[in-house]
Scaffold this motif. Structure first.
Motif, mmCIF file in Angstrom:
data_model
loop_
_atom_site.group_PDB
_atom_site.id
_atom_site.type_symbol
_atom_site.label_atom_id
_atom_site.label_comp_id
_atom_site.label_asym_id
_atom_site.label_seq_id
_atom_site.Cartn_x
_atom_site.Cartn_y
_atom_site.Cartn_z
ATOM 1 N N PRO A 19 0.818 -1.225 0.000
ATOM 2 C CA PRO A 19 0.000 0.000 0.000
ATOM 3 C C PRO A 19 0.845 1.265 0.000
ATOM 4 O O PRO A 19 0.392 2.322 -0.406
ATOM 5 N N SER A 20 2.100 1.142 0.452
ATOM 6 C CA SER A 20 3.003 2.289 0.460
ATOM 7 C C SER A 20 4.382 1.833 0.007
ATOM 8 O O SER A 20 4.928 0.847 0.516
ATOM 9 N N SER A 21 4.928 2.518 -0.984
ATOM 10 C CA SER A 21 6.284 2.216 -1.449
ATOM 11 C C SER A 21 6.984 3.534 -1.748
ATOM 12 O O SER A 21 6.342 4.586 -1.836
ATOM 13 N N ARG A 22 8.294 3.472 -1.902
ATOM 14 C CA ARG A 22 9.032 4.718 -2.122
ATOM 15 C C ARG A 22 10.188 4.480 -3.089
ATOM 16 O O ARG A 22 10.583 3.342 -3.366
ATOM 17 N N PHE A 23 10.733 5.579 -3.585
ATOM 18 C CA PHE A 23 11.878 5.527 -4.491
ATOM 19 C C PHE A 23 13.149 5.958 -3.757
ATOM 20 O O PHE A 23 13.097 6.750 -2.809
ATOM 21 N N ASP A 24 14.273 5.400 -4.219
ATOM 22 C CA ASP A 24 15.576 5.685 -3.634
ATOM 23 C C ASP A 24 16.563 6.070 -4.726
ATOM 24 O O ASP A 24 16.331 5.817 -5.912
ATOM 25 N N ARG A 25 17.669 6.654 -4.298
ATOM 26 C CA ARG A 25 18.767 6.930 -5.218
ATOM 27 C C ARG A 25 19.867 5.884 -5.033
ATOM 28 O O ARG A 25 20.344 5.663 -3.918
ATOM 29 N N LYS A 26 20.251 5.285 -6.133
ATOM 30 C CA LYS A 26 21.363 4.331 -6.160
ATOM 31 C C LYS A 26 22.541 5.053 -6.795
ATOM 32 O O LYS A 26 22.530 5.369 -7.988
ATOM 33 N N ASN A 27 23.536 5.347 -6.027
ATOM 34 C CA ASN A 27 24.636 6.197 -6.470
ATOM 35 C C ASN A 27 25.780 5.378 -7.068
ATOM 36 O O ASN A 27 26.318 4.475 -6.411
ATOM 37 N N TYR A 28 26.120 5.680 -8.298
ATOM 38 C CA TYR A 28 27.310 5.086 -8.905
ATOM 39 C C TYR A 28 27.748 5.963 -10.074
ATOM 40 O O TYR A 28 26.957 6.712 -10.642
ATOM 41 N N PHE A 29 29.005 5.866 -10.413
ATOM 42 C CA PHE A 29 29.591 6.721 -11.443
ATOM 43 C C PHE A 29 29.965 5.860 -12.643
ATOM 44 O O PHE A 29 30.840 4.998 -12.545
ATOM 45 N N TYR A 30 29.264 6.096 -13.759
ATOM 46 C CA TYR A 30 29.522 5.337 -14.970
ATOM 47 C C TYR A 30 29.012 6.171 -16.147
ATOM 48 O O TYR A 30 28.030 6.908 -16.009
ATOM 49 N N PRO A 31 29.629 6.090 -17.308
ATOM 50 C CA PRO A 31 29.244 6.980 -18.417
ATOM 51 C C PRO A 31 27.802 6.843 -18.888
ATOM 52 O O PRO A 31 27.271 7.772 -19.505
ATOM 53 N N ASP A 32 27.156 5.686 -18.642
ATOM 54 C CA ASP A 32 25.784 5.523 -19.122
ATOM 55 C C ASP A 32 24.752 6.197 -18.214
ATOM 56 O O ASP A 32 23.562 6.188 -18.502
ATOM 57 N N SER A 33 25.210 6.791 -17.105
ATOM 58 C CA SER A 33 24.305 7.471 -16.172
ATOM 59 C C SER A 33 24.697 8.945 -16.079
ATOM 60 O O SER A 33 25.669 9.297 -15.412
ATOM 61 N N ALA A 34 23.926 9.802 -16.735
ATOM 62 C CA ALA A 34 24.254 11.231 -16.745
ATOM 63 C C ALA A 34 24.097 11.865 -15.371
ATOM 64 O O ALA A 34 24.757 12.861 -15.059
ATOM 65 N N LYS A 35 23.236 11.281 -14.536
ATOM 66 C CA LYS A 35 22.974 11.855 -13.206
ATOM 67 C C LYS A 35 24.028 11.435 -12.184
ATOM 68 O O LYS A 35 24.112 12.033 -11.109
#
Length: 470
Positions: free
Chosen positions: A72-88
């Protein structure tokens, strides 16, 4: 020492939404590189994500199809990593509170493979490597993905493929994904380990990343199982790592030491609120679900009297199953409809390279054609000759038969004259038949049918020939 294979799959399924997970960019495959991008999916400072509600709906529907409990309740998280395919330099995913929990997939033969959870996340870009340089296409970055994480319940490469086949079938039935392997709609990270048979504790697992063909997954698993078996028998230690599969050499190679969750420094996504679902909303989405493929197979076998193999082929594709059932109900004979769809219709599908739902042949037209066949209005050869035309151009079978005078000739007297002519014109074939060459009868039947322009009843032709040659 004998070892038991332990396999778990993390399967990424691209949802067939028109726009990306957190922005309005399109998701169409094959666009010019970096043409479906914006400040949100490129991670520009100050650009804020907006949740795609359709992606939530599709993920819940997939979970319901697989028997999951919907949170009934879910949330989003940030998964941090550095790689060229991820602009963020981070990926928005669900780590601690996914949308779907539990569930499973039943395999042919009764084995049930449990699912741990399903979470929703965004895809990353696509890297292309060339001599001396690499390029990145961010069109795929931000496309909504479900990650379906199985428990380590699989025990062989064959079981892994059976699980993926059943999973793909269910996602297609639910209508949440195209599951096109060539376009990367369905990709799996494969986890495999070995343990001494009878031991409860798992061995050290190795992950093979980003596999997008079933044949590749099967081959990679077979190689990796053999590699780990040799290492353990030699007294070596298996290292927890991520490996890649090279289809050209038929081997896996080390990519990097396996990361643990703490390496990604997960924390709650600050720009997105929790996803809150009411029981009424979940129930409303559940009403949109079709009958599950396995249940449909069982029902079709009982309702139409068709064998398990036929039911398996027909139910594997939802539009084809819908077509078959409509045609069977129209003609009133499920086994006859199954025979024609399996043999004649699927042959045309393969020849024309288009699914039956994209052809001009309707299930009503096929049902009406088979009605004419059952009523002996037309014979089998005439029906088979008409089918390609109906597939390409459509039309009313009864009207075509009437307009062209294709109705079957069942007048024994009229056919007898054609039989007598065929016997008189082929004395050597008659002699061959009387000498024991049974194939000669087929030739004579063909001669009579040719004289009748394909309209004579084959049954009457054969009976008259046998009587006269006795």
């Amino acid at each position: 020492m004998e070892y038991e294979v332990v396999i778990g799959l993390e399967t990424h399924v691209q949802l067939k939404t028109r726009t990306k997970m957190f922005c309005r960019c399109g998701t169409a495959f094959g666009a010019t590189p970096n043409s479906h991008v914006c400040p949100v999916c490129l991670g520009y400072p100050g650009a804020l994500p907006t949740l795609n509600a359709q992606a939530i709906r599709y993920t819940v529907m997939a979970g319901l199809m697989l028997g999951c409990q919907i949170a009934p309740s879910s949330r989003f998280d940030r998964k941090n990593y550095f790689y060229p395919d991820s602009a963020k330099d981070y990926q928005i995913t669900q780590n601690g509170a996914p949308l779907c929990l539990g569930g499973g997939v039943s395999l042919p033969g009764g084995r049930h493979i449990r699912i741990n959870h399903i979470h929703l996340e965004e895809d990353v870009g696509k890297l292309t490597h060339r001599p001396g340089c690499s390029g990145v296409d961010f069109n795929r970055a931000g496309v909504p993905l479900m990650e379906i994480v199985s428990e380590p319940d699989l025990r062989s490469p064959d079981e892994a493929i059976a699980y993926l086949t059943a999973l793909r079938e269910m996602m297609l039935y639910a209508g949440v994904s195209d599951c096109n392997l060539e376009e990367g709609n369905m990709r799996s990270d494969v986890n495999v380990s070995l343990r001494p048979r009878g031991q409860e504790a798992y061995g050290v697992k190795v992950e093979i990343k980003n596999m997008n063909t079933f044949s590749g997954i099967h081959a990679a698993l077979e190689y990796e199982i053999a590699r780990q078996t040799r290492a353990l028998q030699a007294g070596q230690t298996i290292v927890q790592e991520t490996r890649r599969w090279d289809p050209d050499s038929g081997e896996t190679f080390t990519m990097r030491t396996k990361e643990n969750a703490e390496d990604y420094r997960y924390f709650p996504e600050p720009d997105l609120p929790p996803v809150l679902l009411t029981p009424e909303q979940i129930a409303a989405w559940a009403k949109d679900l079709p009958e599950a493929p396995a249940a449909r197979r069982e029902r079709m076998m009982k309702a139409y009297g068709i064998p398990e193999y036929d039911a398996g082929v027909l139910s594997a594709d939802r539009p084809l199953a819908d077509f078959f059932e409509a045609a069977a109900q129209r003609c009133g004979n499920g086994k006859l409809a199954s025979n024609w769809v399996m043999a004649e219709v699927l042959a045309l599908v393969a020849k024309e390279n288009r699914p039956v739902q994209d052809s001009a042949l309707t299930p009503e037209a096929l049902g009406d054609l088979l009605k004419l066949l059952r009523a002996n209005t037309i014979n089998g050869p005439t029906a088979k000759a008409l089918l390609p035309e109906l597939f390409t151009h459509g039309g009313d079978p009864a009207a075509i038969v009437k307009e062209r005078g294709l109705a079957q000739v069942s007048d024994a007297a009229a056919i007898e004259a054609l039989v007598d002519a065929a016997l008189a014109d082929n004395p050597k074939v008659v002699a061959d038949y009387k000498a024991g060459k049974q194939a000669a009868l087929g030739f004579l039947v063909g001669q009579v049918m040719k004289r009748s322009k394909g309209k004579a009843s084959p049954q009457i032709v054969q009976k008259l020939l046998r009587d006269k040659l006795a």
